[in-house]
Scaffold this motif. Structure first.
Motif, PDB file in Angstrom:
ATOM      1  N   PHE A 144     -53.175 -39.238 -90.585  1.00  0.00           N
ATOM      2  CA  PHE A 144     -51.764 -39.607 -90.634  1.00  0.00           C
ATOM      3  C   PHE A 144     -50.922 -38.510 -90.006  1.00  0.00           C
ATOM      4  CE2 PHE A 144     -53.996 -40.847 -94.476  1.00  0.00           C
ATOM      5  CZ  PHE A 144     -53.741 -42.198 -94.567  1.00  0.00           C
ATOM      6  N   ALA A 145     -49.796 -38.878 -89.435  1.00  0.00           N
ATOM      7  CA  ALA A 145     -48.803 -37.888 -89.038  1.00  0.00           C
ATOM      8  C   ALA A 145     -48.142 -37.420 -90.331  1.00  0.00           C
ATOM      9  CB  ALA A 145     -47.784 -38.497 -88.089  1.00  0.00           C
ATOM     10  N   ASP A 146     -48.037 -36.105 -90.500  1.00  0.00           N
ATOM     11  CA  ASP A 146     -47.442 -35.562 -91.723  1.00  0.00           C
ATOM     12  C   ASP A 146     -46.650 -34.311 -91.381  1.00  0.00           C
ATOM     13  OD1 ASP A 146     -46.904 -35.320 -94.494  1.00  0.00           O
ATOM     14  OD2 ASP A 146     -48.582 -33.927 -94.736  1.00  0.00           O
ATOM     15  N   GLY A 147     -45.517 -34.502 -90.739  1.00  0.00           N
ATOM     16  CA  GLY A 147     -44.695 -33.359 -90.366  1.00  0.00           C
ATOM     17  C   GLY A 147     -45.346 -32.555 -89.258  1.00  0.00           C
ATOM     18  N   LYS A 148     -45.413 -31.251 -89.442  1.00  0.00           N
ATOM     19  CA  LYS A 148     -45.937 -30.346 -88.412  1.00  0.00           C
ATOM     20  C   LYS A 148     -47.435 -30.531 -88.172  1.00  0.00           C
ATOM     21  CE  LYS A 148     -46.241 -25.442 -87.290  1.00  0.00           C
ATOM     22  NZ  LYS A 148     -45.920 -24.070 -87.721  1.00  0.00           N
ATOM     23  N   TYR A 149     -48.194 -30.862 -89.233  1.00  0.00           N
ATOM     24  CA  TYR A 149     -49.651 -30.957 -89.126  1.00  0.00           C
ATOM     25  C   TYR A 149     -50.130 -32.374 -89.431  1.00  0.00           C
ATOM     26  CZ  TYR A 149     -49.342 -25.890 -89.367  1.00  0.00           C
ATOM     27  OH  TYR A 149     -49.021 -24.590 -89.127  1.00  0.00           O
ATOM     28  N   PRO A 150     -51.197 -32.804 -88.760  1.00  0.00           N
ATOM     29  CA  PRO A 150     -51.799 -34.084 -89.147  1.00  0.00           C
ATOM     30  C   PRO A 150     -52.448 -33.935 -90.524  1.00  0.00           C
ATOM     31  CG  PRO A 150     -52.753 -33.256 -87.096  1.00  0.00           C
ATOM     32  CD  PRO A 150     -51.854 -32.198 -87.622  1.00  0.00           C
ATOM     33  N   TYR A 151     -52.570 -35.033 -91.218  1.00  0.00           N
ATOM     34  CA  TYR A 151     -53.245 -35.053 -92.517  1.00  0.00           C
ATOM     35  C   TYR A 151     -54.444 -35.973 -92.384  1.00  0.00           C
ATOM     36  CZ  TYR A 151     -54.075 -35.661 -97.517  1.00  0.00           C
ATOM     37  OH  TYR A 151     -54.652 -35.685 -98.762  1.00  0.00           O
ATOM     38  N   ILE A 152     -55.641 -35.449 -92.652  1.00  0.00           N
ATOM     39  CA  ILE A 152     -56.882 -36.207 -92.529  1.00  0.00           C
ATOM     40  C   ILE A 152     -57.545 -36.259 -93.898  1.00  0.00           C
ATOM     41  CG2 ILE A 152     -59.151 -36.334 -91.429  1.00  0.00           C
ATOM     42  CD1 ILE A 152     -57.935 -34.629 -89.138  1.00  0.00           C
TER      43      ILE A 152
END
Length: 158
Positions: free
Chosen positions: A28-36
């Motif tokens: 997922f897109a989660d602000g500055k960093y992707p979230y996996i």
């Protein structure tokens, strides 16, 4: 895909590989960093649609990410890992198979559809297809349906 010589386009081969996998990673897109996040899953093809099913608790980061991204997710599965050793470091290579893609994920609200998805999840891991689920459990978990928009399969082997 850059290496089209390693691409698997046969749908049955892709389905067979996915059936062997035990983990699907959602991104997922989660602000500055992707979230996996690694997830248990079930998979099926309905006519031209490819669908993944997931479940999770009714709260937490992945649930918030799913909502924040309006259902947009990427996914990845991999397996058939094998290291081919060689005399020098740069001659070593790694064999694997992977599937990557993206699509739209939505929560399943209908109780019967939720039970059917949970049935598919359990069958994927246990090969048993006649589980029962209490109404309490059905109401407290979230079941997700990911409709694949694009998916690619790669096989790196000898």
């Amino acid at each position: 895909m850059r290496r089209t010589d390693k691409e698997i386009t046969n749908q049955e081969q892709m389905d067979s590989f996915i059936a062997q996998c035990t983990c699907c990673r959602l991104a997922f897109a989660d602000g500055k960093y992707p979230y996996i996040v690694p997830m248990n899953f079930a998979y099926e093809r309905q006519q031209e649609h490819r669908i993944f099913y997931f479940h999770c608790a009714a709260e937490g980061k992945k649930l918030q990410c799913m909502k924040n991204n309006q259902g947009a997710v990427s996914f990845e599965l991999d397996g058939c890992h094998r290291l081919k050793k060689a005399k020098t470091a740069c001659e070593h290579t790694f064999y694997y198979q992977s599937v990557i893609g993206y699509g739209t994920i939505t929560a399943i609200e209908n109780i019967e559809e939720k039970q059917a998805a949970l049935q598919k999840l359990m069958q994927h891991y246990t090969e048993k297809a006649d589980w029962t689920f209490s109404e309490t459990v059905i109401k407290r978990i979230v079941v997700w349906k990911l409709i694949v928009e694009e998916m690619h399969c790669k096989l790196s082997k000898e």
